[in-house]
Design a protein around this motif. Sequence first.
Motif, short mmCIF file in Angstrom:
data_model
loop_
_atom_site.label_atom_id
_atom_site.label_comp_id
_atom_site.label_asym_id
_atom_site.label_seq_id
_atom_site.Cartn_x
_atom_site.Cartn_y
_atom_site.Cartn_z
N ASN A 140 -4.10 -3.53 -2.83
CA ASN A 140 -5.23 -4.46 -2.70
C ASN A 140 -6.43 -3.73 -2.12
OD1 ASN A 140 -3.52 -6.58 -3.55
ND2 ASN A 140 -2.91 -7.01 -1.44
N SER A 141 -7.58 -4.34 -2.23
CA SER A 141 -8.82 -3.80 -1.68
C SER A 141 -9.00 -2.34 -2.10
CB SER A 141 -8.84 -3.93 -0.16
OG SER A 141 -8.69 -5.27 0.24
N LEU A 142 -8.83 -2.09 -3.36
CA LEU A 142 -8.88 -0.71 -3.84
C LEU A 142 -10.26 -0.10 -3.68
CD1 LEU A 142 -6.53 -1.17 -6.89
CD2 LEU A 142 -6.23 0.55 -5.11
N LYS A 143 -10.25 1.19 -3.41
CA LYS A 143 -11.48 1.95 -3.19
C LYS A 143 -11.56 3.08 -4.22
CE LYS A 143 -10.95 1.30 1.81
NZ LYS A 143 -10.84 1.99 3.13
N PRO A 144 -12.74 3.58 -4.50
CA PRO A 144 -12.85 4.70 -5.44
C PRO A 144 -12.00 5.89 -5.03
CG PRO A 144 -15.00 3.73 -5.07
CD PRO A 144 -14.07 3.06 -4.11
N GLU A 145 -11.82 6.11 -3.75
CA GLU A 145 -11.02 7.24 -3.29
C GLU A 145 -9.52 7.04 -3.52
OE1 GLU A 145 -13.34 5.57 -1.54
OE2 GLU A 145 -12.75 5.36 0.58
N ASP A 146 -9.12 5.88 -3.99
CA ASP A 146 -7.72 5.65 -4.37
C ASP A 146 -7.45 6.15 -5.79
OD1 ASP A 146 -7.92 2.51 -2.68
OD2 ASP A 146 -6.92 4.33 -1.96
N THR A 147 -8.48 6.55 -6.49
CA THR A 147 -8.31 7.04 -7.86
C THR A 147 -7.44 8.28 -7.89
OG1 THR A 147 -10.45 6.16 -8.58
CG2 THR A 147 -9.53 7.99 -9.85
N ALA A 148 -6.38 8.22 -8.68
CA ALA A 148 -5.42 9.33 -8.75
C ALA A 148 -4.34 8.98 -9.76
CB ALA A 148 -4.78 9.59 -7.39
N VAL A 149 -3.51 9.96 -10.06
CA VAL A 149 -2.26 9.68 -10.76
C VAL A 149 -1.22 9.35 -9.70
CG1 VAL A 149 -0.47 10.57 -12.29
CG2 VAL A 149 -2.87 11.21 -12.67
N TYR A 150 -0.56 8.23 -9.87
CA TYR A 150 0.44 7.79 -8.92
C TYR A 150 1.84 8.04 -9.48
CZ TYR A 150 -3.02 5.57 -5.95
OH TYR A 150 -4.08 5.35 -5.09
N TYR A 151 2.68 8.63 -8.66
CA TYR A 151 4.05 8.97 -9.02
C TYR A 151 5.03 8.28 -8.09
CZ TYR A 151 1.75 12.99 -11.26
OH TYR A 151 0.94 13.80 -12.02
N CYS A 152 6.15 7.85 -8.64
CA CYS A 152 7.24 7.42 -7.78
C CYS A 152 8.34 8.49 -7.84
CB CYS A 152 7.78 6.05 -8.15
SG CYS A 152 8.63 5.92 -9.73
N ALA A 153 9.11 8.55 -6.77
CA ALA A 153 10.17 9.55 -6.66
C ALA A 153 11.34 8.95 -5.91
CB ALA A 153 9.65 10.79 -5.95
N ALA A 154 12.53 9.49 -6.16
CA ALA A 154 13.74 8.95 -5.56
C ALA A 154 14.57 10.06 -4.91
CB ALA A 154 14.59 8.24 -6.62
N VAL A 155 15.23 9.71 -3.82
CA VAL A 155 16.16 10.61 -3.16
C VAL A 155 17.28 9.78 -2.56
CG1 VAL A 155 14.86 10.58 -0.97
CG2 VAL A 155 16.42 12.47 -1.47
N ARG A 156 18.51 10.26 -2.73
CA ARG A 156 19.64 9.55 -2.14
C ARG A 156 19.58 9.71 -0.63
NH1 ARG A 156 25.05 7.73 -4.70
NH2 ARG A 156 26.15 7.04 -2.84
N LEU A 157 19.73 8.59 0.08
CA LEU A 157 19.62 8.61 1.53
C LEU A 157 20.94 8.27 2.20
CD1 LEU A 157 16.27 6.68 2.20
CD2 LEU A 157 16.66 9.15 2.30
N PRO A 158 21.21 8.83 3.36
CA PRO A 158 22.36 8.38 4.15
C PRO A 158 22.15 6.92 4.55
CG PRO A 158 21.48 10.45 5.00
CD PRO A 158 20.49 9.93 4.00
N ILE A 159 23.25 6.20 4.71
CA ILE A 159 23.14 4.79 5.11
C ILE A 159 22.40 4.68 6.44
CG2 ILE A 159 24.44 2.73 5.78
CD1 ILE A 159 26.59 3.60 3.81
N GLY A 160 21.40 3.82 6.48
CA GLY A 160 20.65 3.60 7.71
C GLY A 160 19.51 4.56 7.93
N SER A 161 19.31 5.49 7.00
CA SER A 161 18.25 6.48 7.17
C SER A 161 16.89 5.87 6.91
CB SER A 161 18.49 7.65 6.22
OG SER A 161 17.38 8.55 6.23
N VAL A 162 15.90 6.43 7.59
CA VAL A 162 14.53 6.07 7.28
C VAL A 162 14.12 6.77 5.99
CG1 VAL A 162 13.92 5.73 9.70
CG2 VAL A 162 13.58 7.98 8.64
N CYS A 163 13.02 6.33 5.39
CA CYS A 163 12.58 6.98 4.17
C CYS A 163 11.81 8.25 4.51
CB CYS A 163 11.72 6.02 3.34
SG CYS A 163 10.20 5.47 4.13
N TYR A 164 11.61 9.09 3.51
CA TYR A 164 10.96 10.38 3.70
C TYR A 164 9.53 10.33 3.18
CZ TYR A 164 15.87 11.90 4.00
OH TYR A 164 17.19 12.04 4.32
N ASP A 165 8.61 10.91 3.93
CA ASP A 165 7.21 10.85 3.50
C ASP A 165 6.72 12.14 2.86
OD1 ASP A 165 5.68 11.26 6.82
OD2 ASP A 165 7.21 12.41 5.77
N SER A 166 7.59 13.14 2.73
CA SER A 166 7.18 14.40 2.12
C SER A 166 7.72 14.52 0.70
CB SER A 166 7.70 15.58 2.93
OG SER A 166 7.49 16.80 2.22
#
Length: 127
Positions: free
Chosen positions: A84-110
């Motif tokens: 929401n409230s998109l800005k010109p600086e949000d312009t980009a190609v957006y990718y999703c990615a997946a990684v198997r996580l241990p149970i209870g793990s937080v997600c990874y931001d890298s």
Amino acid sequence: QVQLVESGGGLVQPGGSLRLSCAASGFTLDYYGIGWFRQAPGKEREGVSCISSSGGSTYYADSVKGRFTISRDNAKNTVYLQMNSLKPEDTAVYYCAAVRLPIGSVCYDSHEDYDYWGQGTQVTVSS
């Protein structure tokens, strides 16, 4: 065959909204953390948001906090990014990615931590 497919990108005016979808096939997302990343021309790929396998842990880059919301529907094997409230600086190609996580793990931001990637969807914010 493991596959992630993004959809929902497009051209939107500043202040507008888009909802991106990341649909998985060939595997179930139940045990996977999902990240959304973006890359603008001439810039490095940056982390936008991520969600843990349970949905209990999320992360947002400072640049999108309060504007973007990540969610997942494991029954549909799909993760969403509401923008929401998109800005010109949000312009980009957006990718999703997946990684198997241990149970209870937080997600990874890298992006370096992710194993599977979609092909990307273009988001253009312009008047």
